[in-house]
Design an enzyme around this catalytic site. Structure first.
Site, short mmCIF file in Angstrom:
data_model
loop_
_atom_site.label_atom_id
_atom_site.label_comp_id
_atom_site.label_asym_id
_atom_site.label_seq_id
_atom_site.Cartn_x
_atom_site.Cartn_y
_atom_site.Cartn_z
CB VAL A 63 -0.98 0.04 1.20
CG1 VAL A 63 -2.02 -1.07 1.09
CG2 VAL A 63 -0.25 -0.02 2.53
CB SER A 64 1.03 4.07 -2.14
OG SER A 64 -0.33 4.41 -2.27
CB THR A 65 -1.05 6.46 2.03
OG1 THR A 65 -2.22 5.68 2.31
CG2 THR A 65 -1.14 7.04 0.62
#
Length: 176
Positions: A19-21
């Site tokens: 996941v990026s955040t």
């Protein structure tokens, strides 16, 4: 009439999730959902899943991610012959990086890349074409997100709004 083809090589997979955040890490269920889907797929298809590596809160715009590098190292060392991801954009959002991975790992029969969404098959010309189209779309999507974010920030600036974290904030989350 069904023809069953038996192979002597069992797929041994290393899973990869991302996941990026940080917000997705702390509040979302995305990592667990990705892991569950990888496990279910492998169990259903008789693939031996030896581990799942994760990158939490790291962009897919680079290959320099600890979890991804650990997964690729397991493949290099022969611990797994398959890298399995939920979606291609979890692996990378850079067309150049996908090309690099294909060239280094998935262009021949040594290793396999499985993406559950899109059913990527890197061992045929058609499968590689689909992979490249999906990678191109993932990069396009990343660039569109960047353009929208920049436009929103420019709009806020033009309205005289102060951007950034409030003083004393220790949050690692981005605010736009």
């Amino acid at each position: 009439m069904r023809i069953h083809q038996h192979t002597n090589t069992t797929k041994t997979a290393i899973g990869y999730v991302r996941v990026s955040t940080q917000e997705q890490v702390s509040e979302g269920v995305s990592l667990d959902a990705q892991r569950d889907k990888l496990r279910t797929y492998c169990r259903f298809h008789g693939i031996k899943l030896i581990d799942i590596k994760a990158d939490e809160g790291i962009s897919g715009g680079t290959l320099e991610r600890p979890g991804l590098q650990a997964a690729l190292e397991m493949i290099r060392r022969g611990r797994a012959n398959t890298l399995i991801v939920m979606k291609l954009d979890r692996l990378s959002r850079s067309l150049r990086d996908v090309c690099t991975l294909i060239e280094e790992f998935f262009a021949d029969e040594r290793y396999h890349l499985l993406s559950l969404c899109g059913m990527v098959n890197t061992h045929s010309a058609a499968g590689r074409m689909v992979l490249m189209n999906l990678a191109n779309y993932a990069q396009f999507e990343r660039e569109m997100i960047s353009e929208r974010t920049k436009a929103a920030l420019n709009r806020k600036r033009s309205e005289g709004k102060i951007l950034g974290r409030p003083k004393g904030s220790t949050s690692l989350n981005k605010t736009l």
